[in-house]
Design a protein around this motif. Sequence first.
Motif, PDB file in Angstrom:
ATOM      1  N   PHE A  30       0.865  -1.171   0.000  1.00 27.31           N
ATOM      2  CA  PHE A  30       0.000   0.000   0.000  1.00 27.31           C
ATOM      3  C   PHE A  30       0.906   1.226   0.000  1.00 27.31           C
ATOM      4  O   PHE A  30       1.862   1.297   0.774  1.00 27.31           O
ATOM      5  CB  PHE A  30      -0.883   0.044   1.258  1.00 27.31           C
ATOM      6  CG  PHE A  30      -2.024  -0.924   1.216  1.00 27.31           C
ATOM      7  CD1 PHE A  30      -3.302  -0.495   0.929  1.00 27.31           C
ATOM      8  CD2 PHE A  30      -1.820  -2.274   1.465  1.00 27.31           C
ATOM      9  CE1 PHE A  30      -4.366  -1.388   0.895  1.00 27.31           C
ATOM     10  CE2 PHE A  30      -2.870  -3.174   1.434  1.00 27.31           C
ATOM     11  CZ  PHE A  30      -4.154  -2.724   1.149  1.00 27.31           C
ATOM     12  N   LEU A  41      -3.546   9.955  -0.653  1.00 29.49           N
ATOM     13  CA  LEU A  41      -4.120   9.011  -1.590  1.00 29.49           C
ATOM     14  C   LEU A  41      -3.602   7.632  -1.212  1.00 29.49           C
ATOM     15  O   LEU A  41      -2.390   7.419  -1.140  1.00 29.49           O
ATOM     16  CB  LEU A  41      -3.711   9.348  -3.025  1.00 29.49           C
ATOM     17  CG  LEU A  41      -4.089   8.323  -4.100  1.00 29.49           C
ATOM     18  CD1 LEU A  41      -5.599   8.161  -4.193  1.00 29.49           C
ATOM     19  CD2 LEU A  41      -3.492   8.724  -5.437  1.00 29.49           C
ATOM     20  N   LYS A  43      -3.029   3.971  -2.295  1.00 31.77           N
ATOM     21  CA  LYS A  43      -2.940   3.203  -3.538  1.00 31.77           C
ATOM     22  C   LYS A  43      -2.488   1.770  -3.227  1.00 31.77           C
ATOM     23  O   LYS A  43      -1.314   1.520  -3.016  1.00 31.77           O
ATOM     24  CB  LYS A  43      -1.934   3.854  -4.502  1.00 31.77           C
ATOM     25  CG  LYS A  43      -2.319   5.258  -4.918  1.00 31.77           C
ATOM     26  CD  LYS A  43      -1.436   5.805  -6.015  1.00 31.77           C
ATOM     27  CE  LYS A  43      -0.036   6.037  -5.578  1.00 31.77           C
ATOM     28  NZ  LYS A  43       0.802   6.716  -6.585  1.00 31.77           N
ATOM     29  N   ASN A  45      -1.844  -2.269  -4.224  1.00 31.53           N
ATOM     30  CA  ASN A  45      -1.449  -2.975  -5.442  1.00 31.53           C
ATOM     31  C   ASN A  45      -2.230  -4.282  -5.621  1.00 31.53           C
ATOM     32  O   ASN A  45      -1.868  -5.096  -6.445  1.00 31.53           O
ATOM     33  CB  ASN A  45       0.059  -3.248  -5.466  1.00 31.53           C
ATOM     34  CG  ASN A  45       0.482  -4.347  -4.518  1.00 31.53           C
ATOM     35  OD1 ASN A  45      -0.212  -4.645  -3.557  1.00 31.53           O
ATOM     36  ND2 ASN A  45       1.610  -4.947  -4.773  1.00 31.53           N
ATOM     37  N   ARG A  50      -9.978  -0.560  -4.045  1.00 33.52           N
ATOM     38  CA  ARG A  50      -9.964   0.729  -4.725  1.00 33.52           C
ATOM     39  C   ARG A  50      -9.082   1.746  -4.010  1.00 33.52           C
ATOM     40  O   ARG A  50      -8.782   1.614  -2.821  1.00 33.52           O
ATOM     41  CB  ARG A  50     -11.387   1.270  -4.853  1.00 33.52           C
ATOM     42  CG  ARG A  50     -12.066   1.503  -3.522  1.00 33.52           C
ATOM     43  CD  ARG A  50     -13.530   1.862  -3.714  1.00 33.52           C
ATOM     44  NE  ARG A  50     -14.223   1.875  -2.458  1.00 33.52           N
ATOM     45  CZ  ARG A  50     -14.414   2.964  -1.714  1.00 33.52           C
ATOM     46  NH1 ARG A  50     -13.964   4.125  -2.115  1.00 33.52           N
ATOM     47  NH2 ARG A  50     -15.051   2.886  -0.563  1.00 33.52           N
ATOM     48  N   LYS A  51      -8.694   2.753  -4.765  1.00 32.77           N
ATOM     49  CA  LYS A  51      -7.928   3.863  -4.206  1.00 32.77           C
ATOM     50  C   LYS A  51      -8.869   4.740  -3.391  1.00 32.77           C
ATOM     51  O   LYS A  51     -10.056   4.839  -3.694  1.00 32.77           O
ATOM     52  CB  LYS A  51      -7.296   4.700  -5.315  1.00 32.77           C
ATOM     53  CG  LYS A  51      -6.282   3.937  -6.141  1.00 32.77           C
ATOM     54  CD  LYS A  51      -5.764   4.822  -7.243  1.00 32.77           C
ATOM     55  CE  LYS A  51      -4.787   4.046  -8.126  1.00 32.77           C
ATOM     56  NZ  LYS A  51      -4.316   4.874  -9.253  1.00 32.77           N
TER      57      LYS A  51
END
Length: 79
Positions: A30, A41, A43, A45, A50-51
């Motif tokens: 992450f 944000l 993000k 993998n 979801r973001k």
Amino acid sequence: MKPKSLQWKYIGDKERLWIGELKGNSHVRFVLEELEEDKFLIKPNLDGIRKLIVRGLAYAKLMAQEQLNGYAKSLFEKR
């Protein structure tokens, strides 16, 4: 089975990033990217997660961990 916690490290070169990985497993990652002061944000993998954009570093880390836990739980429920 005890849930595994993300281990965080700060990468502060040009980008202000926090990287969260499971100890001994670099396949789960992450990234918390600081967009502006106190806005991050998230993000992941992993497919299916979801973001998110959230306020506060502690909350971003908590949300990443919650996303990971929910993802792991869903894998067990599919069995």
